[in-house]
Write a protein that holds these residues in place. Structure first.
Motif, PDB file in Angstrom:
ATOM      1  N   ASP A 203       0.849  -1.200   0.000  1.00 24.88           N
ATOM      2  CA  ASP A 203       0.000   0.000   0.000  1.00 24.88           C
ATOM      3  C   ASP A 203       0.882   1.247   0.000  1.00 24.88           C
ATOM      4  OD1 ASP A 203      -1.993   1.858   0.254  1.00 24.88           O
ATOM      5  OD2 ASP A 203      -2.828   1.048   2.115  1.00 24.88           O
TER       6      ASP A 203
ATOM      7  N   GLU B 211      -2.400  10.342   0.509  1.00 25.01           N
ATOM      8  CA  GLU B 211      -3.569   9.573   0.080  1.00 25.01           C
ATOM      9  C   GLU B 211      -4.166   8.847   1.277  1.00 25.01           C
ATOM     10  OE1 GLU B 211      -6.016   6.289  -1.050  1.00 25.01           O
ATOM     11  OE2 GLU B 211      -4.078   6.032  -0.092  1.00 25.01           O
ATOM     12  N   ASP B 212      -3.282   8.403   2.197  1.00 26.98           N
ATOM     13  CA  ASP B 212      -3.668   7.378   3.169  1.00 26.98           C
ATOM     14  C   ASP B 212      -3.784   7.885   4.606  1.00 26.98           C
ATOM     15  OD1 ASP B 212      -4.582   4.826   3.120  1.00 26.98           O
ATOM     16  OD2 ASP B 212      -2.651   3.889   2.628  1.00 26.98           O
TER      17      ASP B 212
ATOM     18  N   TRP C  54      -3.795  -5.492   4.158  1.00 23.19           N
ATOM     19  CA  TRP C  54      -4.170  -4.084   4.004  1.00 23.19           C
ATOM     20  C   TRP C  54      -4.345  -3.377   5.357  1.00 23.19           C
ATOM     21  CZ3 TRP C  54      -9.177  -1.651   4.762  1.00 23.19           C
ATOM     22  CH2 TRP C  54      -9.240  -0.332   4.252  1.00 23.19           C
ATOM     23  N   HIS C  55      -3.605  -2.299   5.564  1.00 23.19           N
ATOM     24  CA  HIS C  55      -3.659  -1.484   6.779  1.00 23.19           C
ATOM     25  C   HIS C  55      -3.391  -2.325   8.028  1.00 23.19           C
ATOM     26  CE1 HIS C  55      -6.046   1.990   4.670  1.00 23.19           C
ATOM     27  NE2 HIS C  55      -4.890   1.717   4.097  1.00 23.19           N
TER      28      HIS C  55
HETATM   29 ZN    ZN Z   1      -4.045   2.482   2.379  1.00 21.52          ZN
END
Ligand code: ZN
Ligand code: AHN
Length: 334
Positions: free
Chosen positions: A154, A186-187, A305-306
């Motif tokens: 990511d 973005e995150d 993810w995350h």
């Molecule tokens: Zn992300």
């Protein structure tokens, strides 16, 4: 004597001409042969995407530490990415700006914008986000939810594929002009544990900024391609919903190219979900698609993810290769 001298001169000129042709034409290796079997392909040579190089670019980014805005790792990575793009022959602009995060924190941010053949009016835009999430808020262990992630997939994977693409473009130019943008913030989207109600879209702040204030107000490109989470194991890329609305022809071209190249196990002909990502905001200026590993039937994003497991160990060179080679095929056939 005289005619001999002339023939000597002609031979020299001819040899010089041949040398120019050989030096300017891009030398390519074996992988381009598989390309010739792709459908209705003009006779162009497509470079061989080097997945080892892309993987090394993932490692290099992760080695800085989490690339969270307002940290030293973030500043150092921004400098590294701009330098690396310059080293690969691009004209680079670092677009520095400040944005307010969901919790009111002022974030010092930077979109990194690289251009090849800026005089060419016919352009394609490639992009990825380079920042990483400050919170592993999807980690199975809730003690980790406020810990920053490595973001090998990511964040780093998309940037890595584009750095390897930049290296290839420097070695041999495609006919279209290429811009590469690494978007920041973005995150940093609002986590579930935030105290305040969410106001507006707290994700994709870098591309939101660029859509309001592009580096060049007259910027145009035929289309844009976003790479997000393109390095996971067993990843599958579906035809993402917003991409199908914004640029269905580009989705079709990319997926068909991937399948013709033998990457049909990665690029599947299924309608994916609708993802809120940088392509939504870039799409206000350039019709854009998102190549993103997302499978609704299989729990959504990749399992890492995350989480704190979004590490280099979980990066697969085969996935980087499938995406990178497909991307090269598409841009060298424009
Ligand atoms: Zn992300
Ligand atoms: C949300 O989850 C809101 N957007 C997905 C975009 C994203 C996050 N890509 C990477 N991390």
């Amino acid at each position: 004597m005289r005619s001999r001298r002339y023939s000597f001169v002609y031979t020299c000129l001819w040899l010089a001409g041949l040398a120019v042709v050989l030096l300017t034409a891009c030398r390519r290796n074996t992988a381009s042969s598989s390309v010739s079997s792709a459908p209705a392909a003009p006779a162009v040579q497509v470079p061989d995407f080097n997945a080892d190089s892309a993987f090394a670019y993932v490692e290099r980014q992760v080695a800085f530490g989490p690339r969270v805005p307002n940290t030293e790792a973030h500043r150092r990575t921004a400098a590294y990415l701009a330098d690396e793009l310059r080293r690969h022959g691009a004209q680079v602009i670092s677009q520095n700006f400040q944005v307010r995060a969901y919790d009111g924190t002022t974030l010092n941010a930077c979109n990194i914008i690289a251009s090849y053949a800026p005089e060419n009016k016919d352009r394609v835009l490639l992009f990825a986000h380079w920042d990483t999430r400050p919170y592993a808020d999807n980690d199975p262990d809730s003690k980790n939810h406020r810990t920053p992630i490595d973001g090998a997939n990511d964040g780093a994977s998309g940037v890595a594929v584009l750095l390897e693409t930049a290296r290839q473009i420097h070695a041999c130019s495609p006919r279209v002009g290429i811009d590469i943008i690494f978007f920041d913030v973005e995150d940093y989207g609002q986590p579930y544990f935030a105290r305040q109600p969410e106001e507006g879209d707290t994700w994709a702040l870098g591309s939101q900024y660029w859509a309001r204030r592009p580096h060049n107000p007259a910027y145009r490109a035929r289309y844009g391609i976003l790479l997000d989470m393109v390095g996971g194991k067993d990843s599958r890329f579906m035809r993402e919903g917003v991409s199908m609305q914004q640029a269905p022809g580009v989705v079709d071209k990319v997926w068909k190219a991937a399948q013709a190249l033998g990457y049909g196990d990665y690029f599947v002909d299924e309608q994916g979900g609708y993802i809120n990502d940088d392509h939504v905001y870039v799409g206000r200026r350039v019709p854009s698609i998102d190549i993103i590993a997302y499978d609704e039937a299989d729990g959504g994003f990749v399992p890492q993810w995350h989480t704190l497991d979004d590490t280099v160990e979980n990066i697969d060179k085969g996935t980087l290769k499938a995406v990178g080679q497909t991307l090269l095929w598409v841009i060298y056939n424009e």
